[in-house]
Design a protein around this motif. Structure first.
Motif, PDB file in Angstrom:
ATOM      1  N   PRO A 141       0.801  -1.232   0.000  1.00  0.00           N
ATOM      2  CA  PRO A 141       0.000   0.000   0.000  1.00  0.00           C
ATOM      3  C   PRO A 141       0.830   1.277   0.000  1.00  0.00           C
ATOM      4  O   PRO A 141       0.381   2.306  -0.507  1.00  0.00           O
ATOM      5  CB  PRO A 141      -0.823  -0.109   1.287  1.00  0.00           C
ATOM      6  CG  PRO A 141      -0.358  -1.312   2.021  1.00  0.00           C
ATOM      7  CD  PRO A 141       0.498  -2.120   1.122  1.00  0.00           C
ATOM      8  N   VAL A 142       2.025   1.237   0.582  1.00  0.00           N
ATOM      9  CA  VAL A 142       2.831   2.461   0.713  1.00  0.00           C
ATOM     10  C   VAL A 142       4.294   2.146   0.408  1.00  0.00           C
ATOM     11  O   VAL A 142       4.665   0.988   0.266  1.00  0.00           O
ATOM     12  CB  VAL A 142       2.715   3.047   2.142  1.00  0.00           C
ATOM     13  CG1 VAL A 142       1.313   3.582   2.403  1.00  0.00           C
ATOM     14  CG2 VAL A 142       3.096   2.006   3.187  1.00  0.00           C
ATOM     15  N   SER A 143       5.104   3.233   0.371  1.00  0.00           N
ATOM     16  CA  SER A 143       6.485   3.063  -0.108  1.00  0.00           C
ATOM     17  C   SER A 143       7.509   2.792   0.986  1.00  0.00           C
ATOM     18  O   SER A 143       8.531   2.165   0.728  1.00  0.00           O
ATOM     19  CB  SER A 143       6.934   4.342  -0.826  1.00  0.00           C
ATOM     20  OG  SER A 143       5.991   4.728  -1.763  1.00  0.00           O
ATOM     21  N   THR A 144       7.284   3.312   2.196  1.00  0.00           N
ATOM     22  CA  THR A 144       8.347   3.270   3.211  1.00  0.00           C
ATOM     23  C   THR A 144       7.786   2.835   4.571  1.00  0.00           C
ATOM     24  O   THR A 144       6.571   2.964   4.823  1.00  0.00           O
ATOM     25  CB  THR A 144       8.964   4.682   3.422  1.00  0.00           C
ATOM     26  OG1 THR A 144       7.930   5.534   3.942  1.00  0.00           O
ATOM     27  CG2 THR A 144       9.518   5.260   2.132  1.00  0.00           C
ATOM     28  N   PRO A 145       8.675   2.356   5.471  1.00  0.00           N
ATOM     29  CA  PRO A 145       8.214   2.016   6.828  1.00  0.00           C
ATOM     30  C   PRO A 145       7.566   3.206   7.535  1.00  0.00           C
ATOM     31  O   PRO A 145       6.552   3.045   8.230  1.00  0.00           O
ATOM     32  CB  PRO A 145       9.503   1.586   7.539  1.00  0.00           C
ATOM     33  CG  PRO A 145      10.369   1.080   6.428  1.00  0.00           C
ATOM     34  CD  PRO A 145      10.059   1.952   5.244  1.00  0.00           C
ATOM     35  N   GLN A 146       8.107   4.420   7.352  1.00  0.00           N
ATOM     36  CA  GLN A 146       7.531   5.613   7.988  1.00  0.00           C
ATOM     37  C   GLN A 146       6.073   5.799   7.551  1.00  0.00           C
ATOM     38  O   GLN A 146       5.177   6.029   8.361  1.00  0.00           O
ATOM     39  CB  GLN A 146       8.373   6.841   7.610  1.00  0.00           C
ATOM     40  CG  GLN A 146       7.805   8.180   8.098  1.00  0.00           C
ATOM     41  CD  GLN A 146       7.855   8.345   9.631  1.00  0.00           C
ATOM     42  OE1 GLN A 146       8.839   7.968  10.253  1.00  0.00           O
ATOM     43  NE2 GLN A 146       6.786   8.873  10.217  1.00  0.00           N
ATOM     44  N   TYR A 149       3.780   3.204   9.012  1.00  0.00           N
ATOM     45  CA  TYR A 149       3.469   3.570  10.399  1.00  0.00           C
ATOM     46  C   TYR A 149       2.333   4.615  10.419  1.00  0.00           C
ATOM     47  O   TYR A 149       1.361   4.492  11.158  1.00  0.00           O
ATOM     48  CB  TYR A 149       4.729   4.117  11.071  1.00  0.00           C
ATOM     49  CG  TYR A 149       4.502   4.711  12.433  1.00  0.00           C
ATOM     50  CD1 TYR A 149       4.286   3.886  13.535  1.00  0.00           C
ATOM     51  CD2 TYR A 149       4.511   6.088  12.621  1.00  0.00           C
ATOM     52  CE1 TYR A 149       4.068   4.435  14.800  1.00  0.00           C
ATOM     53  CE2 TYR A 149       4.299   6.636  13.877  1.00  0.00           C
ATOM     54  CZ  TYR A 149       4.084   5.804  14.960  1.00  0.00           C
ATOM     55  OH  TYR A 149       3.862   6.338  16.202  1.00  0.00           O
ATOM     56  N   GLU A 150       2.462   5.631   9.562  1.00  0.00           N
ATOM     57  CA  GLU A 150       1.427   6.680   9.514  1.00  0.00           C
ATOM     58  C   GLU A 150       0.075   6.087   9.093  1.00  0.00           C
ATOM     59  O   GLU A 150      -0.978   6.493   9.581  1.00  0.00           O
ATOM     60  CB  GLU A 150       1.839   7.797   8.543  1.00  0.00           C
ATOM     61  CG  GLU A 150       2.990   8.633   9.095  1.00  0.00           C
ATOM     62  CD  GLU A 150       3.643   9.518   8.037  1.00  0.00           C
ATOM     63  OE1 GLU A 150       2.981   9.864   7.037  1.00  0.00           O
ATOM     64  OE2 GLU A 150       4.834   9.857   8.205  1.00  0.00           O
ATOM     65  N   LEU A 151       0.128   5.099   8.206  1.00  0.00           N
ATOM     66  CA  LEU A 151      -1.112   4.430   7.778  1.00  0.00           C
ATOM     67  C   LEU A 151      -1.765   3.685   8.951  1.00  0.00           C
ATOM     68  O   LEU A 151      -2.988   3.747   9.144  1.00  0.00           O
ATOM     69  CB  LEU A 151      -0.792   3.453   6.636  1.00  0.00           C
ATOM     70  CG  LEU A 151      -1.912   2.528   6.183  1.00  0.00           C
ATOM     71  CD1 LEU A 151      -3.108   3.313   5.660  1.00  0.00           C
ATOM     72  CD2 LEU A 151      -1.407   1.566   5.093  1.00  0.00           C
ATOM     73  N   LEU A 152      -0.933   3.014   9.756  1.00  0.00           N
ATOM     74  CA  LEU A 152      -1.480   2.293  10.921  1.00  0.00           C
ATOM     75  C   LEU A 152      -2.148   3.267  11.875  1.00  0.00           C
ATOM     76  O   LEU A 152      -3.235   3.009  12.400  1.00  0.00           O
ATOM     77  CB  LEU A 152      -0.366   1.535  11.653  1.00  0.00           C
ATOM     78  CG  LEU A 152       0.265   0.359  10.911  1.00  0.00           C
ATOM     79  CD1 LEU A 152       1.453  -0.198  11.696  1.00  0.00           C
ATOM     80  CD2 LEU A 152      -0.755  -0.739  10.666  1.00  0.00           C
ATOM     81  N   ILE A 153      -1.491   4.412  12.097  1.00  0.00           N
ATOM     82  CA  ILE A 153      -2.045   5.418  13.019  1.00  0.00           C
ATOM     83  C   ILE A 153      -3.353   5.975  12.454  1.00  0.00           C
ATOM     84  O   ILE A 153      -4.356   6.083  13.162  1.00  0.00           O
ATOM     85  CB  ILE A 153      -1.021   6.567  13.244  1.00  0.00           C
ATOM     86  CG1 ILE A 153       0.276   6.022  13.857  1.00  0.00           C
ATOM     87  CG2 ILE A 153      -1.611   7.691  14.090  1.00  0.00           C
ATOM     88  CD1 ILE A 153       0.141   5.429  15.227  1.00  0.00           C
TER      89      ILE A 153
END
Ligand code: HEM
Length: 306
Positions: A141-146, A149-153
């Motif tokens: 779904p996204v490009s980076t671990p950061q 993390y923002e997606l989880l939040i």
């Protein structure tokens, strides 16, 4: 004659020990994020995986629901043109694996979880282990671990606009959303294709590097099933189905390694590579036996690093 005073050697050694311990402590503090509370640390990422029942003790923090298996990887030798790892030399190697669901909830209903995964550990006689985690979407779904993390939040937030704001800031998630809405569901782990999504560097016997991704392509033909029909089969339908299916005979997947062209993105799993890239069939995964998930051999099977 007066001699210059030297510190006794024991004091010098003590000072050295203190410096070494100090450097070690500082490195730990840095890794734990104590110097920069905003920095993303492994602990902060793991804490962001929320299960409805709190931290699910005795389960993985993500992909918490799953079922363990054993089998073999039959390597056909073709991968050894790309990598010197023994797993790609022709031969048969033992496998420990786990079918799983991408959820932090170990009690989730199978029909409610969009992403399915497979974890694998292939052991070779030289003492190496080849570990990989794969999932069934064609991109992350996204490009980076950061950003993950923002997606989880955002997805756990009570703010009704949180996901809207996240999507506006990270438009790459739209492709995943479209896949999640339109890709057919199946009634079996056996019918899923599992993809590494991340890129890895293989080193061949001449020392040359090849950027690759890999997938496991199922021998079983996928049969689409609607989520409503899946729900009628019960909350644990996938593990029940796969247990029954493997009882009837071993299941197979072909492992295909795809080689990047120069310029293909190798640090962005949200971007699929074009379909025409060179693909090498390197062997067959054969799942022979379903194993107990609780207290079974997968208990000590620790997450591969990404
Ligand atoms: C920043 C991105 C990611 C984060 C933070 C993350 C986090 C995690 C965590 C915390 C676990 C549980 C580990 C454990 O308790 O042993 C896990 C398991 C897993 N992840 Fe990820 N993950 C990420 C990306 C990916 C990607 C790109 C894939 C595959 C393409 C993947 C596939 C899996 C699978 C299959 C498992 C279960 C492994 C098993 O059964 O032992 N993850 N992940």
């Amino acid at each position: 004659m007066l001699q210059p005073r030297r510190s006794p050697p024991v004091l010098g050694s003590l000072a050295l020990i203190i410096v070494v311990i100090g450097i070690g402590a500082a490195a730990f503090a840095y890794t734990a994020g104590w110097f920069s509370p905003q920095r993303l640390t492994p602990d902060r990422v793991v804490d962001a995986f929320k299960s409805p029942t709190g931290a699910p003790l005795g389960h993985r923090r993500n992909h918490a629901k799953g079922i363990c298996f054993t089998g073999i990887f039959e390597s056909n030798g073709a991968g050894s043109t790309l990598s010197q790892a023994q797993v790609f030399s022709r031969g048969e190697y033992p496998v420990l694996g786990r079918f799983n669901l991408a959820t932090a909830d170990p009690n989730a209903s199978d029909a409610m979880v969009r992403v399915r995964g497979m974890g694998l550990r292939i052991s070779t006689p030289d003492g190496q282990e080849w570990r990989t985690a794969m999932i069934d979407p064609p991109f992350f779904p996204v490009s980076t671990p950061q950003t993950f993390y923002e997606l989880l939040i955002a997805s756990a937030s009570k703010d009704p606009n949180a996901m809207k704001m996240f999507s506006a800031a990270h438009p790459e998630i739209a492709a995943f959303g479209a896949w999640a809405k339109s890709a057919p569901w199946t009634g079996s782990y056996a019918e899923e294709r599992f993809n590494s999504l991340n890129s890895f560097m293989f080193v061949d016997s001449s020392g040359a590097e090849h950027a690759v991704r890999w997938s496991l392509l199922p021998a079983a033909q996928p049969v689409p099933v609607s989520p409503a029909d899946l729900a009628k089969r019960g909350p644990d339908l996938l593990e029940q189905e796969i247990t029954e299916r493997v009882r009837g005979g071993p299941l197979r997947w072909t492992m295909v390694v795809t080689v990047a062209n120069p310029g293909d993105p190798t640090a962005d799993p949200s971007k699929a590579w074009p379909e025409d890239r060179r693909a090498v069939g390197v062997g067959t995964l054969i799942v022979q036996q379903i194993q107990a998930e609780r207290d079974g051999p997968c208990l000590l099977f620790v997450q591969p690093s990404f």
